[in-house]
Design an enzyme around this catalytic site. Structure first.
Site, mmCIF file in Angstrom:
data_model
loop_
_atom_site.group_PDB
_atom_site.id
_atom_site.type_symbol
_atom_site.label_atom_id
_atom_site.label_comp_id
_atom_site.label_asym_id
_atom_site.label_seq_id
_atom_site.Cartn_x
_atom_site.Cartn_y
_atom_site.Cartn_z
ATOM 1 N N ASN A 8 -2.125 0.050 6.867
ATOM 2 C CA ASN A 8 -1.603 -1.220 7.388
ATOM 3 C C ASN A 8 -0.663 -1.942 6.407
ATOM 4 O O ASN A 8 -0.543 -3.166 6.426
ATOM 5 C CB ASN A 8 -2.769 -2.112 7.846
ATOM 6 C CG ASN A 8 -3.754 -2.409 6.741
ATOM 7 O OD1 ASN A 8 -3.551 -2.003 5.594
ATOM 8 N ND2 ASN A 8 -4.813 -3.133 7.046
ATOM 9 N N GLU B 210 -9.553 -10.305 -7.768
ATOM 10 C CA GLU B 210 -8.643 -9.178 -7.552
ATOM 11 C C GLU B 210 -7.464 -9.233 -8.519
ATOM 12 O O GLU B 210 -7.057 -8.207 -9.080
ATOM 13 C CB GLU B 210 -8.174 -9.170 -6.097
ATOM 14 C CG GLU B 210 -9.315 -8.845 -5.133
ATOM 15 C CD GLU B 210 -8.958 -9.030 -3.665
ATOM 16 O OE1 GLU B 210 -9.832 -8.768 -2.822
ATOM 17 O OE2 GLU B 210 -7.811 -9.434 -3.354
ATOM 18 N N LYS C 185 0.823 -1.212 0.000
ATOM 19 C CA LYS C 185 0.000 0.000 0.000
ATOM 20 C C LYS C 185 0.866 1.276 0.000
ATOM 21 O O LYS C 185 2.071 1.224 0.296
ATOM 22 C CB LYS C 185 -0.932 -0.033 1.209
ATOM 23 C CG LYS C 185 -1.951 -1.187 1.157
ATOM 24 C CD LYS C 185 -2.967 -1.089 2.293
ATOM 25 C CE LYS C 185 -3.976 -2.227 2.227
ATOM 26 N NZ LYS C 185 -5.033 -2.086 3.264
ATOM 27 N N TYR D 71 -12.209 -1.761 -4.117
ATOM 28 C CA TYR D 71 -12.805 -1.926 -2.783
ATOM 29 C C TYR D 71 -14.335 -1.844 -2.809
ATOM 30 O O TYR D 71 -14.949 -1.593 -1.764
ATOM 31 C CB TYR D 71 -12.232 -0.891 -1.816
ATOM 32 C CG TYR D 71 -10.854 -1.241 -1.294
ATOM 33 C CD1 TYR D 71 -10.643 -2.386 -0.509
ATOM 34 C CD2 TYR D 71 -9.756 -0.428 -1.560
ATOM 35 C CE1 TYR D 71 -9.382 -2.708 -0.020
ATOM 36 C CE2 TYR D 71 -8.484 -0.746 -1.063
ATOM 37 C CZ TYR D 71 -8.311 -1.885 -0.296
ATOM 38 O OH TYR D 71 -7.067 -2.205 0.205
ATOM 39 N N HIS E 162 -2.151 -5.424 1.511
ATOM 40 C CA HIS E 162 -3.443 -6.085 1.304
ATOM 41 C C HIS E 162 -3.193 -7.561 1.049
ATOM 42 O O HIS E 162 -2.196 -7.922 0.427
ATOM 43 C CB HIS E 162 -4.148 -5.483 0.071
ATOM 44 C CG HIS E 162 -5.331 -6.291 -0.387
ATOM 45 N ND1 HIS E 162 -6.575 -6.162 0.188
ATOM 46 C CD2 HIS E 162 -5.444 -7.271 -1.329
ATOM 47 C CE1 HIS E 162 -7.413 -7.027 -0.395
ATOM 48 N NE2 HIS E 162 -6.749 -7.702 -1.323
HETATM 49 P P1 IDP Z 1 -8.274 -6.741 5.492
HETATM 50 O O1 IDP Z 1 -7.399 -5.856 4.624
HETATM 51 O O2 IDP Z 1 -7.536 -7.208 6.713
HETATM 52 O O3 IDP Z 1 -8.922 -7.855 4.735
HETATM 53 P P2 IDP Z 1 -10.843 -5.398 5.430
HETATM 54 O O4 IDP Z 1 -11.864 -5.478 6.502
HETATM 55 O O5 IDP Z 1 -11.090 -6.144 4.159
HETATM 56 O O6 IDP Z 1 -9.438 -5.811 6.071
HETATM 57 O O7 IDP Z 1 -10.657 -3.853 5.106
HETATM 58 C C1 IDP Z 1 -9.972 -3.431 3.936
HETATM 59 C C2 IDP Z 1 -9.025 -2.321 4.303
HETATM 60 O O8 IDP Z 1 -9.783 -1.199 4.774
HETATM 61 C C3 IDP Z 1 -8.075 -2.620 5.477
HETATM 62 O O9 IDP Z 1 -6.931 -3.333 5.080
HETATM 63 C C4 IDP Z 1 -7.740 -1.234 5.968
HETATM 64 O O10 IDP Z 1 -6.764 -0.583 5.141
HETATM 65 C C5 IDP Z 1 -9.072 -0.522 5.800
HETATM 66 N N1 IDP Z 1 -9.901 -0.571 7.018
HETATM 67 C C6 IDP Z 1 -10.575 -1.634 7.520
HETATM 68 N N2 IDP Z 1 -11.221 -1.328 8.646
HETATM 69 C C7 IDP Z 1 -10.956 -0.019 8.885
HETATM 70 C C8 IDP Z 1 -11.342 0.905 9.914
HETATM 71 O O11 IDP Z 1 -12.080 0.574 10.860
HETATM 72 N N3 IDP Z 1 -10.861 2.177 9.812
HETATM 73 C C9 IDP Z 1 -10.061 2.588 8.777
HETATM 74 N N4 IDP Z 1 -9.693 1.751 7.776
HETATM 75 C C10 IDP Z 1 -10.112 0.476 7.836
HETATM 76 MG MG MG Z 2 -10.259 -7.708 3.130
#
Ligand code: IDP
Ligand code: MG
Length: 139
Positions: free
Chosen positions: A114, A128, A11, A51, A117
């Protein structure tokens, strides 16, 4: 393509800090092979498309904004049980809660930023990968 592939993105947070090569090294060290790889700078519309499943979530706007702020590395990775193995390697969504030694624990800073992905199912890995690569680009 089958169950042995997953799709990943380094990212914008990790990429802009210059951590892409270090993260790639961690991925290679864990036994994944790279089936496809390129650098792109997503438009907002491309990030929204990627997304789309999250479009009703409160974090959607911030997420697509962040994902289109700068270049990223998109890749298809191969390994037996790739989806599961890769999710273990990166750790849980929130870097603060991710297990020590995982990529997100090491390189992520916030739940949004984070670092990486990883697909959540074989079906989504295929979707994807197909969003960014054509079949002849995936080895
Ligand atoms: P994942 O990447 O661990 O699968 P997902 O729930 O699919 O998590 O969410 C996609 C992305 O959205 C996350 O990797 C993160 O960058 C962002 N995200 C998820 N939850 C939150 C939140 O509560 N606040 C801000 N960003 C979030
Ligand atoms: Mg996800």
């Amino acid at each position: 393509m089958s169950d042995d592939i997953t799709f990943s993105i380094i990212k914008p947070d990790a990429f802009s800090r210059g951590d892409a090569a270090r993260i790639l090294f961690r991925i290679a060290e864990a036994g994944f092979t790279i089936a496809a790889l390129k650098m792109i700078h997503m438009t907002r519309a491309q990030a929204e498309g990627f997304y789309a499943v999250h479009r009703e979530r409160p974090f959607f706007e911030g997420l697509v904004e962040f994902m289109s702020t700068g270049p990223v590395m998109v890749m298809v990775l191969r390994h037996p049980d790739a989806v599961e193995r890769f999710r273990s390697l990166i750790g849980t969504t929130d870097p603060a809660k991710a297990a020590p030694g995982t990529i997100r624990a090491e390189y992520g800073t916030t739940v949004q930023r984070n670092a990486v992905h990883g697909s959540d199912s074989a079906e989504n890995a295929f979707k994807e990968a197909s969003y960014f690569f054509s079949a002849i680009e995936i080895f």
